[in-house]
Design an enzyme around this catalytic site. Structure first.
Site, PDB file in Angstrom:
ATOM      1  N   HIS A 172     -38.939 -13.577 -13.525  1.00  0.00           N
ATOM      2  CA  HIS A 172     -39.347 -13.221 -14.889  1.00  0.00           C
ATOM      3  C   HIS A 172     -39.768 -11.753 -14.961  1.00  0.00           C
ATOM      4  O   HIS A 172     -39.370 -11.037 -15.894  1.00  0.00           O
ATOM      5  CB  HIS A 172     -40.503 -14.116 -15.325  1.00  0.00           C
ATOM      6  CG  HIS A 172     -41.085 -13.730 -16.651  1.00  0.00           C
ATOM      7  ND1 HIS A 172     -40.604 -14.207 -17.854  1.00  0.00           N
ATOM      8  CD2 HIS A 172     -42.119 -12.896 -16.972  1.00  0.00           C
ATOM      9  CE1 HIS A 172     -41.311 -13.699 -18.845  1.00  0.00           C
ATOM     10  NE2 HIS A 172     -42.238 -12.899 -18.340  1.00  0.00           N
ATOM     11  N   GLU A 173     -40.536 -11.306 -13.987  1.00  0.00           N
ATOM     12  CA  GLU A 173     -40.959  -9.902 -13.984  1.00  0.00           C
ATOM     13  C   GLU A 173     -39.767  -8.981 -13.767  1.00  0.00           C
ATOM     14  O   GLU A 173     -39.719  -7.876 -14.311  1.00  0.00           O
ATOM     15  CB  GLU A 173     -42.025  -9.670 -12.916  1.00  0.00           C
ATOM     16  CG  GLU A 173     -43.300 -10.483 -13.121  1.00  0.00           C
ATOM     17  CD  GLU A 173     -43.896 -10.317 -14.515  1.00  0.00           C
ATOM     18  OE1 GLU A 173     -43.770  -9.225 -15.100  1.00  0.00           O
ATOM     19  OE2 GLU A 173     -44.466 -11.291 -15.023  1.00  0.00           O
TER      20      GLU A 173
END
Length: 234
Positions: free
Chosen positions: A104-105
């Site tokens: 996600h990051e």
């Protein structure tokens, strides 16, 4: 003059209570979901940091450094310094939850590389949102003290609305990052389908926390508007 039930309590305070309840439910859901899938190890054995590095490289991103940051679920991407920071629960963990959060990051790093418009807008709103959230109550309290000065009250509401706008702009940024994460994980064959489904549940739970925060902010703004948003007759 609007009726005053008290600065700290009035009938509209129910909106704040609703916001707190929504936020607590979302936070509890996120913590329980992450805890559950932190016990499900990925078949690859990759840590969150290794998975992040692999995803970044596959996306052609070689100028982002992956670092460890203290705390629990304090993971974030800093576009100014090109650093992707993973928390203690993610950096060295090999679970599908850790890899999902790391991915996600990476999604944010991909957004940065492509100059994704909502990310740029959110970044530009950071100073205004910070100032707005800190100064809004100063103007509102001054407005009350100075005999319901409508100009000061309106300035306070406007400043608070900047913080709310930041919360709303954050939503598409986070949803898109999760979508990119799942696409990257599937494209890299880093996870089996059942692992991807588990990861989707973790990212969906995380998304709910942002929705809850935005909803709570909107409810707080609504309360301010109801209380101080316009002149009222005695």
């Amino acid at each position: 003059m609007f009726p005053m039930y008290g600065v700290f309590w009035d009938p509209t305070y129910i909106l704040i209570i609703i916001g707190i309840i929504i936020t607590l439910i979302a936070s509890g859901k996120m913590n329980s979901t992450f805890s559950r899938y932190s016990k499900v190890h990925s078949h690859t054995g990759l840590t969150g940091a290794q998975a992040a590095t692999k995803i970044l490289n596959q996306a052609g991103i070689f100028d982002v450094v992956v670092e460890r940051v203290s705390g629990n679920l304090t993971d974030h991407y800093d576009p100014r310094s090109k650093v992707l920071r993973l928390s203690d629960a993610t950096y060295n963990a090999t679970s599908v939850a850790a890899i999902g959060v790391a991915a996600h990051e990476c999604g944010h790093a991909m957004q940065d590389k492509e100059s994704y418009a909502p990310l740029k807008i959110r970044g530009s709103l950071v100073p205004a949102a910070s100032i707005g959230s800190n100064l809004s109550w100063v103007f509102i309290i001054l407005g009350i003290v100075l005999g319901a000065n409508q100009t000061l009250l309106n300035i306070g509401i406007l400043l608070f609305s900047l913080a709310v706008l930041f919360q709303l702009v954050t939503l598409p940024v986070e949803f898109n990052a999760s979508s990119r994460a799942l696409k990257a994980l599937r494209g890299s064959a880093m996870m089996y389908e059942d692992e991807l489904e588990d990861t989707r549940k973790v990212l969906s739970a995380a998304a709910l926390t942002y929705v809850a925060s935005a909803a709570a902010a909107v409810l707080s703004l609504l309360r301010l508007v109801l209380l101080f948003g316009g002149s009222r007759d005695d």
